[in-house]
Design an enzyme around this catalytic site. Sequence first.
Site, PDB file in Angstrom:
ATOM      1  N   ILE A 185       0.714  -1.092  -0.054  1.00  0.00           N
ATOM      2  CA  ILE A 185       0.105   0.033   0.120  1.00  0.00           C
ATOM      3  C   ILE A 185       1.086   1.188   0.158  1.00  0.00           C
ATOM      4  O   ILE A 185       2.038   1.143   0.417  1.00  0.00           O
ATOM      5  CB  ILE A 185      -0.951   0.192   1.160  1.00  0.00           C
ATOM      6  CG1 ILE A 185      -0.159   0.074   2.452  1.00  0.00           C
ATOM      7  CG2 ILE A 185      -1.901  -1.024   1.148  1.00  0.00           C
ATOM      8  CD1 ILE A 185      -0.820   0.471   3.790  1.00  0.00           C
ATOM      9  N   VAL A 283       6.176   2.889  -0.253  1.00  0.00           N
ATOM     10  CA  VAL A 283       5.579   1.766  -0.511  1.00  0.00           C
ATOM     11  C   VAL A 283       5.621   0.626   0.938  1.00  0.00           C
ATOM     12  O   VAL A 283       6.655   0.282   1.226  1.00  0.00           O
ATOM     13  CB  VAL A 283       5.824   0.622  -1.806  1.00  0.00           C
ATOM     14  CG1 VAL A 283       4.917  -0.217  -1.889  1.00  0.00           C
ATOM     15  CG2 VAL A 283       6.102   1.720  -2.881  1.00  0.00           C
ATOM     16  N   SER A 284       4.522   0.638   1.543  1.00  0.00           N
ATOM     17  CA  SER A 284       4.681  -0.152   2.785  1.00  0.00           C
ATOM     18  C   SER A 284       4.009  -1.590   2.359  1.00  0.00           C
ATOM     19  O   SER A 284       2.893  -1.890   1.722  1.00  0.00           O
ATOM     20  CB  SER A 284       3.910   0.434   3.782  1.00  0.00           C
ATOM     21  OG  SER A 284       3.492  -0.533   4.880  1.00  0.00           O
ATOM     22  N   PRO A 285       4.623  -2.721   3.125  1.00  0.00           N
ATOM     23  CA  PRO A 285       3.999  -4.033   2.973  1.00  0.00           C
ATOM     24  C   PRO A 285       2.959  -4.332   4.123  1.00  0.00           C
ATOM     25  O   PRO A 285       2.303  -5.465   4.243  1.00  0.00           O
ATOM     26  CB  PRO A 285       5.115  -4.910   3.451  1.00  0.00           C
ATOM     27  CG  PRO A 285       5.831  -4.267   4.589  1.00  0.00           C
ATOM     28  CD  PRO A 285       5.758  -2.784   4.133  1.00  0.00           C
ATOM     29  N   ASP A 392       5.363   2.757   9.324  1.00  0.00           N
ATOM     30  CA  ASP A 392       6.156   1.737   9.424  1.00  0.00           C
ATOM     31  C   ASP A 392       7.057   1.843  10.753  1.00  0.00           C
ATOM     32  O   ASP A 392       7.444   0.616  11.072  1.00  0.00           O
ATOM     33  CB  ASP A 392       7.000   1.121   7.990  1.00  0.00           C
ATOM     34  CG  ASP A 392       6.069   1.187   6.996  1.00  0.00           C
ATOM     35  OD1 ASP A 392       4.992   0.560   7.015  1.00  0.00           O
ATOM     36  OD2 ASP A 392       6.703   1.049   5.775  1.00  0.00           O
TER      37      ASP A 392
END
Length: 736
Positions: A185, A283-285, A392
């Site tokens: 995301i 972009v983060s997981p 994050d």
Amino acid sequence: MMLRWLLPLLLVVLQQPGASSQGGNDLKDIGTLYNLGVGIHDITGPVAGVNMMGYANPAQIAGGIHIRLFSRAFIMDDGINRLVFVSADLGMMGQLIKIEVIERLEKLYGDQYSYSNVILSGIHTHSGPAGFLQYLLFDITSFGFLRDSYDAIVEGIVQSIIRAHDSVVPGYLYLTHGELTDASINRSPSAYLNNPEDERARYEYDTDKTMTLLKMVAEDGSDMGVINWFAVHPTSMNNTNTLISGDNKGYASQLFEGTMNPGTVPGQGKFVAAFAQANCGDVSPNTKGPVCQNTGEPCDILTSTCDGKVHFCYASGPGDNMEESTHIIGTKQFDKAFELYNTQSLVPVSGPVQFIGQQVDMSNYTVNLADGSQNRTCTAALGFSFAAGTTDGPGAFDFTQGMTESNPFWNAIVNFIIETDPDQIICHDPKPILLDTGNYNIPYAWHPKIVEAQLGRVGQLLITAVPGEFTTMSGRRMREQLASVLTDEGIEPIVPVIAGLSNIYTQYITTFEEYAIQRYEGASTLYGPHTLTAYMQIFSDLAVAMARGESVDAGPPPPNMLDEQWDLLPGVMFDGTPLGYSFGDVIAQPYPFAYTGETVFAKFVSGHPRNDPQLGGSFLTVEKLLDDGTWKLIATDSNWNTKFAWERMSTILGTSVATVSWTIPDDTPEGTYRITHSGHFKTLIRGISSYSGVTEEFKVATMGSNTVPPQNREDITNLEEATGFLNWMRHLFGLQ
Ligand SMILES: *[C@@H]1O[C@H](CO)[C@@H](O)[C@H](O)[C@H]1NC(C)=O
Ligand SMILES: *[C@@H]1O[C@H](CO)[C@@H](O)[C@H](O)[C@H]1NC(C)=O
Ligand SMILES: *[C@@H]1O[C@H](CO)[C@@H](O)[C@H](O)[C@H]1NC(C)=O
């Protein structure tokens, strides 16, 4: 929606007669026969007592290993030119690492390897040891430069390239791509939304979902390796993790390699699979997204705060805990890559190998803007929102993201160090400067000025080695521009990929519009609002020169500041054992009987892991008894199913305990097993010596099988707590 740069590739797929047939065999005739080599080597440095790289959280101190870190090297050679691509399980690549790797390669191989044909890229895990970068800012939370951290990385990368060099054989390359939609995301959507509407309208998502994959097959048909580029932060493990890990990408590599090298332990098989980083900046997981963890309410979208503070606003998921999330995001990347590797739409790679590179002074680079005017990049500086951290890993102070006003209290403190240069304030506008790092040189430079830009081409594939974390839209603009420049030069189709965090680390690169929002990524775009425009200009010029076969000026040499580095972290003083014990003694035996799916534990009297990182080795083994009475290696400290956790019990006595755990995989054959631990201890008189210990044997039976335990037993996963063992240990070792 199809990205414009993928269209040429798609056309090639449709045009190739062989493209619809299975496997590599009938495809190979239309690709170029290259010389290909692959190599892998451990790069895991100190695994305990040192800060971890990525979250800049001084409290995050390593205390063992979940999975080891590896360097994966790939050689692609057309008989004239040779390109090396290395993807390493590191937070980022460092300038000093590249300097020494090239020096060592030159000693071994003369001018075969150089700055311009070796690309070193980091995957961006946040769970490796810190202290390997030469600019001061990056080593503050690790109390300086850690020589053992740096040495392991340089040695491991060089060894991986040597292995690749020694394995070169003729072979074919294939390219393909696919979409992985549910593994990432955008973590700064408000900044993304400031990009022009018509530009955003051309893309379906606010992060790149495309995985681009390069498959390597030897001429004899044997599988050699694979590289894929997919943009996502390896921040599934959060800033409370203390076990060394390659996070989701490191795990995905192990899954692929484990599948292709059956029966081997990680890092030992022939087939090498790199899950390389791309434009992961925003972009983060953590796909459940940011939430106020104290209330469950959504965070403020612009500042990522809860009641004005960042501490409680962080993202997690998709799993229930960070290990499960790492497993899920790693598995998703592996599944997609494995599917693409075996897909029918593989395009044979054909065309020359080319490369070009240049060192650029980014502190004052002239950019030509679209309106015909000129502007420039700035000496490095960090904005206030840098200190807010991200969802994050929120920052420790009262800073929030989206700060375009400065804070007088911090201004005062920072001005006490050195007054911010007024030209800098104008140059970085609208970024309010927290730290004018480019102008801090005490005791040595805090941030780089000389930055490396590099391109490598193999047929249709263009590897864009960028010196940091490009955001989604920054990466798209760069790829699009390079494709268009090369098309103008008659080179098409071309498939540009962004190889993120390559060669040197300069933090983030946002678009001009994202910069204006000053989220964490904008505040960490070091060279001002025109940073991206400058890189697009630099890389375009390089692409044109490469296409025309022209050479470019190498630029100013990157500084080597190794001799100036400070290390304020005390090393290991000495190790000791409790009275009556020796190093390696087992102080808690595994339960004598376990079912698959359960976790067995063993505890050993241990030395400090920093005495020797056991590079290429392991602090533990799980072994199975064979019929002939010998023991077979089943797992090392790099297997996902094992953990090596280390704890100092008493600093005064120097005592420590190593806890080995093994969660028995479901497909483990029934039989007799044992666990070993080896390491090094340090005494004041004799220096460093090795030791090892081995547990008693224990039986493993398949869960649900007819095998019944020899005695009544509890659920052994809870055995550690059940025996009150830890309390007993604390008494025995005293003082805690
Ligand atoms: C990290 O993950 C753990 C679960 O594994 C969770 O309990 C903790 O709150 C998380 N912390 C942060 C700062 O994300
Ligand atoms: C930047 O470089 C230009 C020449 O390209 C020069 O005129 C200018 O003074 C330099 N500015 C700084 C701050 O060094
Ligand atoms: C250069 O860019 C900065 C930052 O966007 C801006 O403040 C300045 O006015 C620009 N200078 C020129 C000459 O356009």
